[in-house]
Design an enzyme around this catalytic site. Structure first.
Site, mmCIF file in Angstrom:
data_model
loop_
_atom_site.group_PDB
_atom_site.id
_atom_site.type_symbol
_atom_site.label_atom_id
_atom_site.label_comp_id
_atom_site.label_asym_id
_atom_site.label_seq_id
_atom_site.Cartn_x
_atom_site.Cartn_y
_atom_site.Cartn_z
ATOM 1 N N ASP A 125 0.833 -1.214 0.000
ATOM 2 C CA ASP A 125 0.000 0.000 0.000
ATOM 3 C C ASP A 125 0.868 1.265 0.000
ATOM 4 O OD1 ASP A 125 0.976 -0.160 2.595
ATOM 5 O OD2 ASP A 125 -0.962 0.103 3.583
ATOM 6 N N GLU A 126 2.172 1.112 0.256
ATOM 7 C CA GLU A 126 3.039 2.295 0.309
ATOM 8 C C GLU A 126 3.185 2.970 -1.062
ATOM 9 O OE1 GLU A 126 6.539 1.954 2.762
ATOM 10 O OE2 GLU A 126 5.619 0.390 3.966
ATOM 11 N N TYR A 142 12.045 2.925 -1.486
ATOM 12 C CA TYR A 142 11.443 1.577 -1.475
ATOM 13 C C TYR A 142 10.096 1.594 -2.184
ATOM 14 C CZ TYR A 142 8.365 -2.100 0.354
ATOM 15 O OH TYR A 142 7.430 -3.106 0.462
HETATM 16 P P1 NAD Z 1 11.792 -9.710 3.476
HETATM 17 O O1 NAD Z 1 12.810 -8.627 3.359
HETATM 18 O O2 NAD Z 1 11.585 -10.380 4.793
HETATM 19 O O3 NAD Z 1 12.128 -10.870 2.434
HETATM 20 C C1 NAD Z 1 12.565 -10.617 1.134
HETATM 21 C C2 NAD Z 1 13.276 -11.875 0.629
HETATM 22 O O4 NAD Z 1 13.709 -11.615 -0.709
HETATM 23 C C3 NAD Z 1 14.520 -12.233 1.452
HETATM 24 O O5 NAD Z 1 14.477 -13.597 1.816
HETATM 25 C C4 NAD Z 1 15.673 -11.956 0.493
HETATM 26 O O6 NAD Z 1 16.779 -12.840 0.672
HETATM 27 C C5 NAD Z 1 15.021 -12.156 -0.870
HETATM 28 N N1 NAD Z 1 15.713 -11.436 -1.932
HETATM 29 C C6 NAD Z 1 16.149 -10.141 -1.892
HETATM 30 N N2 NAD Z 1 16.773 -9.836 -3.053
HETATM 31 C C7 NAD Z 1 16.703 -10.949 -3.835
HETATM 32 C C8 NAD Z 1 17.151 -11.248 -5.146
HETATM 33 N N3 NAD Z 1 17.806 -10.337 -5.881
HETATM 34 N N4 NAD Z 1 16.895 -12.476 -5.653
HETATM 35 C C9 NAD Z 1 16.230 -13.392 -4.908
HETATM 36 N N5 NAD Z 1 15.799 -13.176 -3.649
HETATM 37 C C10 NAD Z 1 16.032 -11.970 -3.124
HETATM 38 O O7 NAD Z 1 10.452 -9.090 2.934
HETATM 39 P P2 NAD Z 1 8.942 -9.417 3.310
HETATM 40 O O8 NAD Z 1 8.542 -8.546 4.426
HETATM 41 O O9 NAD Z 1 8.766 -10.888 3.416
HETATM 42 O O10 NAD Z 1 8.214 -8.886 2.008
HETATM 43 C C11 NAD Z 1 7.917 -9.751 0.919
HETATM 44 C C12 NAD Z 1 7.232 -8.953 -0.167
HETATM 45 O O11 NAD Z 1 6.045 -8.353 0.349
HETATM 46 C C13 NAD Z 1 8.086 -7.800 -0.711
HETATM 47 O O12 NAD Z 1 7.890 -7.739 -2.100
HETATM 48 C C14 NAD Z 1 7.525 -6.563 -0.021
HETATM 49 O O13 NAD Z 1 7.684 -5.430 -0.836
HETATM 50 C C15 NAD Z 1 6.062 -6.950 0.129
HETATM 51 N N6 NAD Z 1 5.394 -6.306 1.268
HETATM 52 C C16 NAD Z 1 5.815 -6.542 2.555
HETATM 53 C C17 NAD Z 1 5.132 -5.942 3.614
HETATM 54 C C18 NAD Z 1 5.505 -6.196 5.048
HETATM 55 O O14 NAD Z 1 4.847 -5.640 5.950
HETATM 56 N N7 NAD Z 1 6.509 -7.003 5.340
HETATM 57 C C19 NAD Z 1 4.041 -5.100 3.362
HETATM 58 C C20 NAD Z 1 3.668 -4.862 2.040
HETATM 59 C C21 NAD Z 1 4.337 -5.502 1.007
HETATM 60 P P1 TYD Z 2 8.297 -0.346 9.537
HETATM 61 O O1 TYD Z 2 8.068 -1.591 10.312
HETATM 62 O O2 TYD Z 2 9.685 -0.003 9.129
HETATM 63 O O3 TYD Z 2 7.322 -0.403 8.290
HETATM 64 P P2 TYD Z 2 6.926 0.767 7.211
HETATM 65 O O4 TYD Z 2 7.870 1.876 7.331
HETATM 66 O O5 TYD Z 2 7.080 0.035 5.923
HETATM 67 O O6 TYD Z 2 5.534 1.142 7.542
HETATM 68 O O7 TYD Z 2 7.736 0.875 10.384
HETATM 69 C C1 TYD Z 2 6.398 0.889 10.844
HETATM 70 C C2 TYD Z 2 6.178 2.214 11.544
HETATM 71 O O8 TYD Z 2 6.987 2.263 12.721
HETATM 72 C C3 TYD Z 2 6.597 3.411 10.712
HETATM 73 O O9 TYD Z 2 5.696 4.480 10.964
HETATM 74 C C4 TYD Z 2 7.976 3.773 11.245
HETATM 75 C C5 TYD Z 2 7.894 3.369 12.708
HETATM 76 N N1 TYD Z 2 9.170 2.901 13.310
HETATM 77 C C6 TYD Z 2 9.604 3.455 14.519
HETATM 78 O O10 TYD Z 2 8.963 4.331 15.111
HETATM 79 N N2 TYD Z 2 10.783 3.001 15.039
HETATM 80 C C7 TYD Z 2 11.536 2.036 14.431
HETATM 81 O O11 TYD Z 2 12.618 1.683 14.954
HETATM 82 C C8 TYD Z 2 11.057 1.462 13.213
HETATM 83 C C9 TYD Z 2 11.842 0.395 12.511
HETATM 84 C C10 TYD Z 2 9.853 1.925 12.687
#
Ligand code: NAD
Ligand code: TYD
Length: 339
Positions: free
Chosen positions: A126-127, A150
């Site tokens: 959603d970002e 990002y």
């Molecule tokens: P994460 O950083 O935990 O995992 C990403 C994985 O991708 C890692 O295991 C890393 O080794 C692998 N990776 C990175 N570069 C690579 C490459 N060049 N080739 C192959 N593998 C590679 O991320 P996540 O939190 O699990 O997020 C997964 C997906 O969901 C991402 O696309 C992220 O943008 C999206 N997303 C995450 C969140 C969240 O809250 N975590 C929210 C919205 C969307």
């Molecule tokens: P984060 O988990 O990094 O996710 P995103 O920036 O993708 O939303 O951060 C979630 C929220 O928490 C964001 O508003 C930033 C804040 N935050 C802190 O206040 N302290 C921290 O150390 C981190 C990592 C995030």
């Protein structure tokens, strides 16, 4: 059904591999990951050890390896999650974000198109919509207005995927979810960082006034949504995925809940300098996925957070090992000059 999950050793990818194995036991799952700092094979080791899932170490930007893999395995479905995913790291250096998130996605969709993958699910965020004021929600037609490097790289990758749908009749859907939380979450993001810091008796560095609002989605609910999109989602469509109605909270309240659940004093909270261009609020309208695919989040935030805290309590060695490695220099770099 042959299925490829990219980013399968990361947070959401590893949860998805466990979820798909449980929900669709007949599927042949290949877990692909480069094992960057965020990838950890321990997240899926039980499935790998039992031979239930196969693993490929590969870089999604390496078109030769990716094409060879697609030619060999002829996947029916690709779930694309591999990415550089942390906003603060993208502020320090954007290059890897463009390389993996944009170029890597292009390599994958080229291969998926060439080798006739039946369904490609591109996992986005959603970002890409930018920052909301105190009211309203992002819908799938909200214009893209990313703030961080990002989010900009994810927006570019979404548009690349959607362009293949329009130009080549490629069967892809894009999902845009809110902030996930749950098991195997790398302790650089707010919830796992604050849980593990609190367990260690360390400070909880709350950015700015602590009033930035995020909507929290339990990762298993997200995985359920991704499976629905893979099986029933329409080509060229975007689906927002978000949490239960109680999931929208300022960071200050999330910090309070974590502290209370762990019985820690409020002295642990340390207000620190804000993130540059810190998006104020994210919240998504999930009417489309509910009406079209019958999906809704099930896990109330407090319940999901309690489960998550319990998991970090029971799996200390998993996160202690991460926090003792190269992670320390990142932590120092990100937090040392926030005041
Ligand atoms: P994460 O950083 O935990 O995992 C990403 C994985 O991708 C890692 O295991 C890393 O080794 C692998 N990776 C990175 N570069 C690579 C490459 N060049 N080739 C192959 N593998 C590679 O991320 P996540 O939190 O699990 O997020 C997964 C997906 O969901 C991402 O696309 C992220 O943008 C999206 N997303 C995450 C969140 C969240 O809250 N975590 C929210 C919205 C969307
Ligand atoms: P984060 O988990 O990094 O996710 P995103 O920036 O993708 O939303 O951060 C979630 C929220 O928490 C964001 O508003 C930033 C804040 N935050 C802190 O206040 N302290 C921290 O150390 C981190 C990592 C995030």
């Amino acid at each position: 059904m042959k299925v490829l999950v990219t980013g399968a050793a990361g947070f959401i990818g590893s949860n998805l591999v466990h979820f798909l194995h449980r929900e669709r036991p007949s599927w042949k799952i290949t877990a692909l990951d480069l094992l960057t700092y965020a990838g950890n094979l321990k997240n899926i080791s039980t499935l790998l050890d039992e031979g239930r899932v196969s693993f490929e170490k590969a870089d999604i930007t390496d078109s030769e390896s990716i094409n060879a893999l697609f030619e060999r395995d002829k996947y029916d479905i690709v779930f694309h999650l591999a990415a550089e995913s942390h906003v603060d790291r993208s502020i320090m250096s954007a290059r890897e974000f463009v390389s993996t998130n944009v170029m890597g996605t292009q390599v994958l969709i080229d291969a998926a198109y060439k080798y006739k993958v039946a369904k490609f699910v591109h996992i986005s965020t959603d970002e890409v919509y930018g920052s909301l004021g105190p009211t309203g929600f992002f819908t799938e037609s909200t214009p893209l207005d990313p703030t961080s490097p990002y989010a900009a790289s994810k927006a570019a990758s979404d548009l690349m995927v959607l362009s293949f749908c329009k130009t080549h009749n490629f069967n892809a859907s894009v999902t845009r979810c809110t902030n996930n939380y749950g098991f195997y979450h790398f302790p650089e993001k707010l919830i796992p960082l604050f849980i593990t810091n609190a367990m260690e008796g360390k400070k909880l560095p709350l950015y700015g006034d602590g009033m930035n609002v995020r909507s929290w989605l339990f990762v298993e609910d997200h995985c359920d949504g991704l499976l629905r999109v893979a099986e029933k989602g329409r080509a060229g469509e975007v689906y927002n995925i978000g949490g239960t109605p109680d999931c929208e909270l300022p960071n200050r309240d999330v910090t309070f809940m974590i502290r209370e659940m762990l019985g820690k004093s409020k002295d642990l909270i340390q207000p620190v300098g804000d993130r540059p261009a810190h998006d104020r609020r994210y919240a998504v309208d999930t009417t489309k996925i509910k009406n079209e695919l019958g999906w809704e989040a099930k896990t109330p935030f407090k319940q999901g957070l309690e489960k998550t805290v319990a998991w970090y309590n029971a799996n200390r060695s998993w996160w202690e090992e991460i926090k003792s490695g190269q992670y320390r220099s990142y932590y120092e770099k990100n937090y040392s000059n926030r005041g």
